[in-house]
Structure formats: C-alpha cells, structure tokens
Design an enzyme around this catalytic site. Structure first.
Site, mmCIF file in Angstrom:
data_model
loop_
_atom_site.group_PDB
_atom_site.id
_atom_site.type_symbol
_atom_site.label_atom_id
_atom_site.label_comp_id
_atom_site.label_asym_id
_atom_site.label_seq_id
_atom_site.Cartn_x
_atom_site.Cartn_y
_atom_site.Cartn_z
ATOM 1 N N ASN A 12 0.852 -1.185 0.000
ATOM 2 C CA ASN A 12 0.000 0.000 0.000
ATOM 3 C C ASN A 12 0.895 1.245 0.000
ATOM 4 O OD1 ASN A 12 -1.376 2.294 1.129
ATOM 5 N ND2 ASN A 12 -3.068 0.950 1.654
ATOM 6 N N ARG A 50 -9.489 8.002 -1.181
ATOM 7 C CA ARG A 50 -10.461 8.449 -0.172
ATOM 8 C C ARG A 50 -11.331 9.549 -0.724
ATOM 9 N NH1 ARG A 50 -8.745 6.671 5.321
ATOM 10 N NH2 ARG A 50 -10.566 7.827 5.987
ATOM 11 N N ARG A 54 -7.127 12.824 0.611
ATOM 12 C CA ARG A 54 -6.036 13.312 1.468
ATOM 13 C C ARG A 54 -4.668 12.813 1.024
ATOM 14 N NH1 ARG A 54 -7.237 10.178 7.100
ATOM 15 N NH2 ARG A 54 -9.289 11.077 6.764
ATOM 16 N N GLU A 75 -8.657 0.335 -2.936
ATOM 17 C CA GLU A 75 -9.506 0.376 -1.733
ATOM 18 C C GLU A 75 -10.414 1.587 -1.853
ATOM 19 O OE1 GLU A 75 -6.099 -1.299 1.370
ATOM 20 O OE2 GLU A 75 -6.859 0.747 1.574
ATOM 21 N N GLU A 156 -10.885 -9.326 3.245
ATOM 22 C CA GLU A 156 -9.612 -8.958 3.880
ATOM 23 C C GLU A 156 -9.926 -8.784 5.368
ATOM 24 O OE1 GLU A 156 -7.139 -5.937 2.046
ATOM 25 O OE2 GLU A 156 -6.404 -5.318 4.021
HETATM 26 N N1 PXP Z 1 -5.841 -2.889 4.205
HETATM 27 C C1 PXP Z 1 -6.805 -1.945 4.236
HETATM 28 C C2 PXP Z 1 -8.177 -2.334 3.811
HETATM 29 C C3 PXP Z 1 -6.518 -0.612 4.608
HETATM 30 O O1 PXP Z 1 -7.499 0.301 4.622
HETATM 31 C C4 PXP Z 1 -5.183 -0.289 4.924
HETATM 32 C C5 PXP Z 1 -4.835 1.130 5.266
HETATM 33 O O2 PXP Z 1 -5.144 1.963 4.205
HETATM 34 C C6 PXP Z 1 -4.214 -1.304 4.868
HETATM 35 C C7 PXP Z 1 -4.569 -2.593 4.530
HETATM 36 C C8 PXP Z 1 -2.770 -1.029 5.176
HETATM 37 O O3 PXP Z 1 -2.631 -0.707 6.531
HETATM 38 P P1 PXP Z 1 -1.229 -0.214 7.073
HETATM 39 O O4 PXP Z 1 -0.919 1.066 6.397
HETATM 40 O O5 PXP Z 1 -1.476 -0.064 8.551
HETATM 41 O O6 PXP Z 1 -0.229 -1.287 6.758
#
Ligand code: PXP
Length: 245
Positions: A12, A50, A54, A75, A156
């Site tokens: 991510n 989002r 942001r 996402e 997930e």
């Molecule tokens: N999975 C989902 C669905 C999320 O919303 C996020 C954060 O955007 C992540 C994974 C990744 O989380 P992190 O940044 O805490 O590793």
C-alpha cells in the site's frame, strides 16, 4: 532457497502520496513507488482513493493502473462516485472499506451485516466490470456470513485490533479470533486476505495462518523505506512473510 509458502504481498503506497500532498509538491510520485515495489517483490499495488483525497488522487490511480504489470487493488468506500471511478479505471481488485472523514486511518472493518442488500447490488456492479471484489471486515463470523451472502469472492480480515494489542493474552486472543475466522471463511470458499497495522515484528504470526493468501501492508513498509530504501523495505517484507531464510 525457495518459498516455504508464497504469501502474496500487496504494498500500500498511500503514504508516499501523503508526503507529496502535505507540501503540495510534485514529489514523491506514487507511480515511482509502485514500480520499485513491483521490482522488489510486491505481488500487487494497493491504493486507497479516499473521498477527501487526502493522499492518493484519481490521477495516481489512472497512472498506476496504466503502468504496473502486477495487480492494482483499489480500496474505496461503497459510494456511487467510487463505483463510477472503478468502472472507468477497472483495477483487478476493489477492496470495499468503511470511511469516516475524521479518522486518521481506516479504523475498523466494514459492517457488511448491516448492508447486505446494498452491498450485494454494489458488488455485482463491480463484478460485471470484471473487478474482483474484496470486503474489509473484522474477524467476526457474522460479517463473514454476510460476505458470503453478498457473494464476495474475497475478504480482507482487519488485523488492526491484533496489531494494537499489548499484553500477551490480548495478542493471543486477537490472533485466535483471526485464525478461526480465516478458517471459517476458507471453508465457505472465500479467499482470505488480511491487513492493517502489520509490521516487521507482528506480521509473521499472521503470515503463518495457512489459509491466508495475501497481506496488504503500507505504513510500516513506507516508514522503513526512509532508512533502507523502498526496494529493500519491500523485499525484506516479502522474504519475511514467505519465511525465506
Ligand atoms: N488494508 C486496508 C483495507 C486498509 O485500509 C489499509 C490502510 O489503508 C491497509 C490494509 C494497510 O494498513 P497499514 O498502512 O497499517 O499497513
């Protein structure tokens, strides 16, 4: 040296965009992070577009979608605006997440149980566009039953409560909840992914759950990249989750 088990890694890269947006500069570019991540072992690139924009912008999603060779996992909240964007860009995967404007990050799983009918129609529209749908939900059988009823091929599991747990008892109990839920969903024929709050110290217990297929990890990888470079941060995480020594 080979894979003990090929646990897939979705990187991510939202926080590369956070840094750019914070100053309104042209750098750092999320596409550069996406390509370096791919070269370093990422199996998918994950971005969260989002509503308040942001960090990731629609332009980022378009560019990343057009340039990467692995999968794009978008996402997004289950809104009509996001549905239109997803149908235009057509990522391989869409992960439906809850979204609150004032939260620091996604704070919990989607309440799929409360919106079965709405999500059934919403996910069907994504499926019609050949997008694989995943629902980001808590490790809760009621939510998994709802995901099954909605027809989501993937869930997930939200690992944030596990990541936030501090005492050994709490950690064990959160982990058990994840293991039981993951096995339950797997028996229903749903692919099980997991993510949120995973880092180089807490990830192994989750990666070791045999039915978990893919992990989505962002903050810890981007944070480590400051010191080690993004390529090494990604390849170290990939090796760790596949337990390559
Ligand atoms: N999975 C989902 C669905 C999320 O919303 C996020 C954060 O955007 C992540 C994974 C990744 O989380 P992190 O940044 O805490 O590793």
């Amino acid at each position: 040296m080979g894979f003990e088990r090929n646990v897939l890694l979705g990187v991510n890269i939202d926080h590369v965009a956070t840094l750019r947006q914070q100053r309104g500069t042209r750098y750092p570019e999320p596409i550069q992070a996406a390509l370096v991540s791919e070269q370093s072992g990422a199996d998918a690139i994950t971005v969260h577009l989002r509503e308040d924009r942001r960090h990731i912008q629609e332009r980022d999603v378009e560019i990343i979608s057009g340039c990467i060779q692995s999968r794009l996992n978008l996402e997004m909240a289950a809104t009509s605006e996001m549905l239109a964007i997803a149908r235009k860009i057509r990522p391989s995967d869409c992960c439906i997440v809850p979204e609150k404007r004032d939260e620091l990050t996604t704070e919990g799983g989607l309440d799929a149980h409360a919106s079965v009918e709405y999500l059934k129609d919403y996910c069907a529209e994504l499926t019609e566009s050949s997008i694989r749908v995943s629902l980001f939900i808590d490790a809760d059988k009621r939510q998994i039953d709802a995901a099954y009823e909605i027809g989501a091929p993937v869930i997930e599991i939200h690992t944030g409560h596990y990541a936030d747990a501090t005492s050994p008892e709490q950690i064990k109990s959160e982990l058990n909840r994840i293991v039981e839920s993951a096995e339950y969903a797997h028996q229903l024929g749903i692919q099980v992914n997991a993510g949120h709050g995973l880092d180089y110290h807490n990830v192994l217990a989750i990666a070791s759950v045999p039915v978990i297929r893919e992990l989505n990890i962002g903050h810890s990888i981007v944070a480590r990249a400051i010191f080690s470079g993004l390529g090494k941060a990604v390849s170290d995480m990939k090796k760790l989750i596949c337990q390559i020594t």
